[in-house]
Design an enzyme around this catalytic site. Sequence first.
Site, PDB file in Angstrom:
ATOM      1  N   GLU A  34     -44.098  32.211 -48.226  1.00 33.93           N
ATOM      2  CA  GLU A  34     -43.837  31.736 -49.574  1.00 33.93           C
ATOM      3  C   GLU A  34     -42.631  30.797 -49.473  1.00 33.93           C
ATOM      4  O   GLU A  34     -41.586  31.191 -48.941  1.00 33.93           O
ATOM      5  CB  GLU A  34     -43.511  32.920 -50.494  1.00 33.93           C
ATOM      6  CG  GLU A  34     -43.273  32.484 -51.917  1.00 33.93           C
ATOM      7  CD  GLU A  34     -42.992  33.653 -52.868  1.00 33.93           C
ATOM      8  OE1 GLU A  34     -43.127  34.818 -52.452  1.00 33.93           O
ATOM      9  OE2 GLU A  34     -42.624  33.368 -54.022  1.00 33.93           O
ATOM     10  N   ARG A 259     -42.864  45.555 -40.352  1.00 32.34           N
ATOM     11  CA  ARG A 259     -41.980  44.396 -40.319  1.00 32.34           C
ATOM     12  C   ARG A 259     -40.796  44.658 -39.383  1.00 32.34           C
ATOM     13  O   ARG A 259     -40.470  45.795 -39.066  1.00 32.34           O
ATOM     14  CB  ARG A 259     -41.514  44.008 -41.706  1.00 32.34           C
ATOM     15  CG  ARG A 259     -40.786  45.068 -42.485  1.00 32.34           C
ATOM     16  CD  ARG A 259     -40.237  44.509 -43.810  1.00 32.34           C
ATOM     17  NE  ARG A 259     -41.213  43.755 -44.568  1.00 32.34           N
ATOM     18  CZ  ARG A 259     -40.991  42.540 -45.096  1.00 32.34           C
ATOM     19  NH1 ARG A 259     -39.835  41.956 -44.950  1.00 32.34           N
ATOM     20  NH2 ARG A 259     -41.907  41.930 -45.787  1.00 32.34           N
ATOM     21  N   LYS A 269     -35.218  37.738 -48.039  1.00 30.69           N
ATOM     22  CA  LYS A 269     -34.874  36.367 -48.447  1.00 30.69           C
ATOM     23  C   LYS A 269     -34.014  36.366 -49.696  1.00 30.69           C
ATOM     24  O   LYS A 269     -33.138  35.523 -49.847  1.00 30.69           O
ATOM     25  CB  LYS A 269     -36.155  35.563 -48.704  1.00 30.69           C
ATOM     26  CG  LYS A 269     -36.752  34.985 -47.438  1.00 30.69           C
ATOM     27  CD  LYS A 269     -37.880  34.016 -47.749  1.00 30.69           C
ATOM     28  CE  LYS A 269     -39.173  34.761 -47.956  1.00 30.69           C
ATOM     29  NZ  LYS A 269     -40.336  33.868 -48.073  1.00 30.69           N
TER      30      LYS A 269
END
Length: 559
Positions: A34, A259, A269
Amino acid sequence: MEQKPTKSFIHAIIEDDLGTNKPGTAVHTRFPPEPNGYLHIGHAKSICLNFGLAREYSGKCNLRFDDTNPTKEEVEYVQSIQEDVRWLGFDWEDREFYASDYFEKLYEFAVFLIRKGRAYVDDLNADEIRQYRGTLTEAGRESPFRGRSVDENLDLFKRMREGEFPDGSRVLRAKIDMASPNLNLRDPVMYRVLRQTHHRTGDKWCIYPMYDFAHGQSDSIEGITHSICTMEFEDHRPLYDWFLDELEIYHPRQIEFARLNLSYTLMSKRKLLKLVEEGHVTGWDDPRMPTISGLRRRGYTPEAIRDFCDRIGVAKRDSMVDIALLEHCVREDLNRRAPRVMAVIRPLRVVIENYPEDQMEELEALNNPEDPQMGIRRVPFSRAIYIEREDFMEDPPKKFFRLAPGREVRLRYAYFVRCTGVIKDEKTGEVIELRCTYDPATRGGDSPDGRKVKATLHWVSAPHALKAKVRLYEHLFVRPDPSESKEGEDFASLLNPASLEVLDPCYLEPSLEKANQGDRYQFERLGYFCVDSKDSSPEKPVFNRTVTLKDAWAKIQKG
Ligand code: ATP
Ligand code: MG
């Protein structure tokens, strides 16, 4: 450098699919960022996995910008992502896609589901939808608007698109099961009304699809075979499958993996953006950041990062990787390729009293003891030199073997010197200069009479030295897991106040005059350093320390 990829459970799934179910089908993966921030080392894991699988199985990997959320996305992020993926060594060829390219197609898909009686326009607001959803232990309630006719839904959805309704007033929802134990299946929202300019589609749309309605369909449109994502999407997989099944279109397979978490830093982020916005770091590419651009500026190589991603492997279980492993990987890589030079970062002046005043000689030094092919260079030596302040002690404890009054040490590639005098600041008592004598018979650093010294120091000739600024780094956070901040505790308060130390002036051997931005060196005994790609200039060179020479990982491994 091509590394041998470790086989993971995903390899097993793919080999099974290739062998039995779909013979001849090539693997087709995608990396779907994204564009709402810069890529970090966690993304590198996903990039290496997706592009790596495509490479291993002679398939393809797309770069797809998952740009369904116009409020947080920017062109700057798109460009940084392209640069970082390329820098890591991967190529998406002509397959650069954007979820926003599919907005029209996604709209048609939504209409198809309305026609099928599988989607409806809901007038409940966000709060009401939440209240109706129920909890993990309690079933949800059906919206009073759930029973709308197909025609009414088609009409309302069209008018949503045409901008007739204010933001947040209506949504399109999938009609699945308000009692499902999986909350994602309790009539999830597919579209919302949102007047926001999109970085690609401008003001063309005032309704935007939700991630869950866009992702699987984008995978399907692109012919992705294996849609690899992180574990938090495991509970979304039934919805991923439901949309594709109900739409009766090509159905890729979603596979989840854990992850990457890395100690002493953060991967979110949102939190990294906060560090940038609040000025705790100088930008996304601050060399202390776990971003790809930060690591690049710090001096990391793509090879080191790929090696790291290969070593951590891929699994389903969540874990925290020790940042010492990442540092170990770059150390190994730079050990092979970085030329050695001498630099003094905390200088102490030394005058060699029996060395002729106007003499200068050039001594031969090895560029890399690991690689004789890298050859030799000449380093100037003269009567005045700098050594490292911590290589001298006036009153040394037992285990200190370096320079002290009366003691002899070797200057690397040069001579044996003996300390004969200490000059101090009259007021503070601080040692400001040493006096030494040298033994001309020890040229090159060997004594012909077999005399031994216990230390070899690096040094730089004072009149020939290149002045530079050097930046040393420590972990960004003081805690191994800063994401575990306690209630009411601001994660920014966990920042390490000593994460940056600036030393200026430092003295470097003159061969570094030709160093360009991005060049990497080993400063003997001090670590690996890289010329800063933003702040460095020929007039004022700036070097960042990538990593020290002390290998904490090797120590951990030995236990
Ligand atoms: P963040 O939580 O940092 O905002 P994200 O998952 O929202 O990350 P995306 O841009 O959506 O970021 O991620 C693109 C791809 O990278 C996704 O497939 C995602 O699963 C993967 N990814 C993101 N963070 C990690 C991580 N820490 N380890 C491995 N893969 C990751
Ligand atoms: Mg995401």
